[in-house]
Write a protein that holds these residues in place. Structure first.
Motif, PDB file in Angstrom:
ATOM      1  N   LYS A  63       0.862  -1.181   0.000  1.00  0.00           N
ATOM      2  CA  LYS A  63       0.000   0.000   0.000  1.00  0.00           C
ATOM      3  C   LYS A  63       0.902   1.235   0.000  1.00  0.00           C
ATOM      4  O   LYS A  63       1.769   1.371   0.853  1.00  0.00           O
ATOM      5  N   GLY A  64       0.687   2.085  -0.970  1.00  0.00           N
ATOM      6  CA  GLY A  64       1.434   3.337  -1.010  1.00  0.00           C
ATOM      7  C   GLY A  64       2.912   3.161  -1.272  1.00  0.00           C
ATOM      8  O   GLY A  64       3.725   3.806  -0.645  1.00  0.00           O
ATOM      9  N   GLY A  65       3.274   2.249  -2.147  1.00  0.00           N
ATOM     10  CA  GLY A  65       4.684   2.069  -2.473  1.00  0.00           C
ATOM     11  C   GLY A  65       5.156   0.674  -2.164  1.00  0.00           C
ATOM     12  O   GLY A  65       4.406  -0.288  -2.242  1.00  0.00           O
ATOM     13  N   THR A  66       6.402   0.583  -1.758  1.00  0.00           N
ATOM     14  CA  THR A  66       7.005  -0.733  -1.551  1.00  0.00           C
ATOM     15  C   THR A  66       7.471  -0.930  -0.114  1.00  0.00           C
ATOM     16  O   THR A  66       8.428  -1.641   0.137  1.00  0.00           O
ATOM     17  N   VAL A  67       6.832  -0.288   0.836  1.00  0.00           N
ATOM     18  CA  VAL A  67       7.240  -0.418   2.232  1.00  0.00           C
ATOM     19  C   VAL A  67       6.943  -1.830   2.721  1.00  0.00           C
ATOM     20  O   VAL A  67       5.807  -2.296   2.655  1.00  0.00           O
ATOM     21  N   ALA A  68       7.967  -2.521   3.174  1.00  0.00           N
ATOM     22  CA  ALA A  68       7.789  -3.884   3.691  1.00  0.00           C
ATOM     23  C   ALA A  68       6.880  -3.851   4.909  1.00  0.00           C
ATOM     24  O   ALA A  68       6.952  -2.946   5.738  1.00  0.00           O
ATOM     25  N   GLY A  69       6.019  -4.831   5.021  1.00  0.00           N
ATOM     26  CA  GLY A  69       5.118  -4.905   6.167  1.00  0.00           C
ATOM     27  C   GLY A  69       3.893  -4.029   6.040  1.00  0.00           C
ATOM     28  O   GLY A  69       3.145  -3.868   6.992  1.00  0.00           O
ATOM     29  N   ASN A  70       3.684  -3.440   4.885  1.00  0.00           N
ATOM     30  CA  ASN A  70       2.531  -2.577   4.686  1.00  0.00           C
ATOM     31  C   ASN A  70       1.714  -3.099   3.507  1.00  0.00           C
ATOM     32  O   ASN A  70       1.490  -2.404   2.526  1.00  0.00           O
ATOM     33  N   LEU A  71       1.273  -4.348   3.620  1.00  0.00           N
ATOM     34  CA  LEU A  71       0.515  -4.985   2.554  1.00  0.00           C
ATOM     35  C   LEU A  71      -0.972  -4.961   2.866  1.00  0.00           C
ATOM     36  O   LEU A  71      -1.371  -5.012   4.030  1.00  0.00           O
ATOM     37  N   GLN A  72      -1.760  -4.917   1.808  1.00  0.00           N
ATOM     38  CA  GLN A  72      -3.200  -5.024   1.987  1.00  0.00           C
ATOM     39  C   GLN A  72      -3.803  -5.846   0.856  1.00  0.00           C
ATOM     40  O   GLN A  72      -3.222  -5.980  -0.217  1.00  0.00           O
ATOM     41  N   VAL A  73      -4.987  -6.399   1.132  1.00  0.00           N
ATOM     42  CA  VAL A  73      -5.659  -7.283   0.183  1.00  0.00           C
ATOM     43  C   VAL A  73      -6.152  -6.485  -1.008  1.00  0.00           C
ATOM     44  O   VAL A  73      -6.859  -5.493  -0.860  1.00  0.00           O
ATOM     45  N   ASP A  74      -5.772  -6.936  -2.178  1.00  0.00           N
ATOM     46  CA  ASP A  74      -6.246  -6.341  -3.421  1.00  0.00           C
ATOM     47  C   ASP A  74      -7.312  -7.222  -4.060  1.00  0.00           C
ATOM     48  O   ASP A  74      -8.212  -6.735  -4.727  1.00  0.00           O
ATOM     49  N   HIS A  75      -7.194  -8.533  -3.835  1.00  0.00           N
ATOM     50  CA  HIS A  75      -8.077  -9.480  -4.505  1.00  0.00           C
ATOM     51  C   HIS A  75      -8.175 -10.737  -3.652  1.00  0.00           C
ATOM     52  O   HIS A  75      -7.237 -11.076  -2.936  1.00  0.00           O
ATOM     53  N   LEU A  76      -9.308 -11.420  -3.729  1.00  0.00           N
ATOM     54  CA  LEU A  76      -9.427 -12.735  -3.095  1.00  0.00           C
ATOM     55  C   LEU A  76     -10.091 -13.691  -4.058  1.00  0.00           C
ATOM     56  O   LEU A  76     -10.834 -13.291  -4.946  1.00  0.00           O
ATOM     57  N   ASP A  77      -9.772 -14.963  -3.885  1.00  0.00           N
ATOM     58  CA  ASP A  77     -10.321 -16.011  -4.744  1.00  0.00           C
ATOM     59  C   ASP A  77     -10.582 -17.227  -3.870  1.00  0.00           C
ATOM     60  O   ASP A  77      -9.922 -17.414  -2.844  1.00  0.00           O
ATOM     61  N   VAL A  78     -11.549 -18.048  -4.261  1.00  0.00           N
ATOM     62  CA  VAL A  78     -11.865 -19.260  -3.497  1.00  0.00           C
ATOM     63  C   VAL A  78     -11.965 -20.454  -4.436  1.00  0.00           C
ATOM     64  O   VAL A  78     -12.284 -20.314  -5.615  1.00  0.00           O
ATOM     65  N   ARG A  79     -11.694 -21.619  -3.880  1.00  0.00           N
ATOM     66  CA  ARG A  79     -11.877 -22.895  -4.578  1.00  0.00           C
ATOM     67  C   ARG A  79     -12.677 -23.790  -3.648  1.00  0.00           C
ATOM     68  O   ARG A  79     -12.525 -23.738  -2.434  1.00  0.00           O
ATOM     69  N   GLY A  80     -13.534 -24.614  -4.227  1.00  0.00           N
ATOM     70  CA  GLY A  80     -14.317 -25.559  -3.438  1.00  0.00           C
ATOM     71  C   GLY A  80     -15.723 -25.088  -3.135  1.00  0.00           C
ATOM     72  O   GLY A  80     -16.542 -25.863  -2.663  1.00  0.00           O
ATOM     73  N   THR A  81     -16.005 -23.820  -3.391  1.00  0.00           N
ATOM     74  CA  THR A  81     -17.343 -23.268  -3.216  1.00  0.00           C
ATOM     75  C   THR A  81     -17.484 -22.061  -4.134  1.00  0.00           C
ATOM     76  O   THR A  81     -16.484 -21.455  -4.526  1.00  0.00           O
ATOM     77  N   ASP A  82     -18.724 -21.732  -4.466  1.00  0.00           N
ATOM     78  CA  ASP A  82     -18.988 -20.536  -5.260  1.00  0.00           C
ATOM     79  C   ASP A  82     -19.275 -19.328  -4.382  1.00  0.00           C
ATOM     80  O   ASP A  82     -19.541 -18.246  -4.887  1.00  0.00           O
ATOM     81  N   ASP A  83     -19.245 -19.525  -3.055  1.00  0.00           N
ATOM     82  CA  ASP A  83     -19.615 -18.475  -2.111  1.00  0.00           C
ATOM     83  C   ASP A  83     -18.395 -17.997  -1.332  1.00  0.00           C
ATOM     84  O   ASP A  83     -17.992 -18.633  -0.356  1.00  0.00           O
ATOM     85  N   PRO A  84     -17.784 -16.873  -1.743  1.00  0.00           N
ATOM     86  CA  PRO A  84     -16.610 -16.373  -1.026  1.00  0.00           C
ATOM     87  C   PRO A  84     -16.912 -16.049   0.435  1.00  0.00           C
ATOM     88  O   PRO A  84     -16.055 -16.218   1.298  1.00  0.00           O
ATOM     89  N   GLY A  85     -18.134 -15.606   0.730  1.00  0.00           N
ATOM     90  CA  GLY A  85     -18.507 -15.301   2.110  1.00  0.00           C
ATOM     91  C   GLY A  85     -18.498 -16.541   2.986  1.00  0.00           C
ATOM     92  O   GLY A  85     -18.016 -16.519   4.124  1.00  0.00           O
ATOM     93  N   LEU A  86     -19.017 -17.644   2.450  1.00  0.00           N
ATOM     94  CA  LEU A  86     -19.013 -18.916   3.175  1.00  0.00           C
ATOM     95  C   LEU A  86     -17.578 -19.356   3.455  1.00  0.00           C
ATOM     96  O   LEU A  86     -17.244 -19.794   4.561  1.00  0.00           O
ATOM     97  N   CYS A  87     -16.716 -19.219   2.469  1.00  0.00           N
ATOM     98  CA  CYS A  87     -15.321 -19.619   2.617  1.00  0.00           C
ATOM     99  C   CYS A  87     -14.621 -18.756   3.667  1.00  0.00           C
ATOM    100  O   CYS A  87     -13.921 -19.274   4.542  1.00  0.00           O
ATOM    101  N   LEU A  88     -14.827 -17.460   3.624  1.00  0.00           N
ATOM    102  CA  LEU A  88     -14.202 -16.557   4.591  1.00  0.00           C
ATOM    103  C   LEU A  88     -14.681 -16.867   6.007  1.00  0.00           C
ATOM    104  O   LEU A  88     -13.887 -16.898   6.949  1.00  0.00           O
ATOM    105  N   ARG A  89     -15.975 -17.143   6.164  1.00  0.00           N
ATOM    106  CA  ARG A  89     -16.497 -17.514   7.488  1.00  0.00           C
ATOM    107  C   ARG A  89     -15.875 -18.815   7.977  1.00  0.00           C
ATOM    108  O   ARG A  89     -15.548 -18.962   9.150  1.00  0.00           O
ATOM    109  N   ALA A  90     -15.679 -19.783   7.075  1.00  0.00           N
ATOM    110  CA  ALA A  90     -15.070 -21.059   7.457  1.00  0.00           C
ATOM    111  C   ALA A  90     -13.627 -20.858   7.912  1.00  0.00           C
ATOM    112  O   ALA A  90     -13.180 -21.491   8.875  1.00  0.00           O
ATOM    113  N   VAL A  91     -12.893 -19.971   7.261  1.00  0.00           N
ATOM    114  CA  VAL A  91     -11.508 -19.680   7.648  1.00  0.00           C
ATOM    115  C   VAL A  91     -11.480 -19.039   9.033  1.00  0.00           C
ATOM    116  O   VAL A  91     -10.703 -19.434   9.903  1.00  0.00           O
TER     117      VAL A  91
END
Length: 101
Positions: A63-91
């Motif tokens: 986020k905001g350049g290349t500062v180590a330790g300053n990462l944020q989620v840009d994208h998420l993907d799931v396998r095994g279900t079509d419901d990303p919300g269900l997968c996130l809740r399971a995690v």
């Protein structure tokens, strides 16, 4: 004698998939726990979480350049279900179960 009462169900407080995007790596560690696999490539990281329901992939970028330790989620993907919300809740639920023993 009566059988023991079932343990109360855990209340899972997982972010919605849209809210997870933009999430900072420290917040993810608190919410999801340590990823089962982390791949680093050109400053970005891909975090993988596996459970009985699905496999969740979180793609984190600096986020905001290349500062180590300053990462944020840009994208998420799931396998095994079509419901990303269900997968996130399971995690999140798996992390809560691990932390409560």
């Amino acid at each position: 004698t009566r059988p023991p009462a079932p343990a109360p169900a855990l209340e899972v407080k997982a972010p919605a998939p849209a809210a997870a995007r933009g999430g900072h790596q420290d917040d993810l560690n608190r919410t999801c726990g340590v990823a089962s696999l982390v791949r680093r490539d050109l400053g970005a990281e891909i975090w993988q979480y596996r459970n009985d329901v699905c496999v969740l992939f979180l793609f984190l970028y600096p986020k905001g350049g290349t500062v180590a330790g300053n990462l944020q989620v840009d994208h998420l993907d799931v396998r095994g279900t079509d419901d990303p919300g269900l997968c996130l809740r399971a995690v999140v639920k798996a992390r809560q179960v691990r932390s409560t023993g």
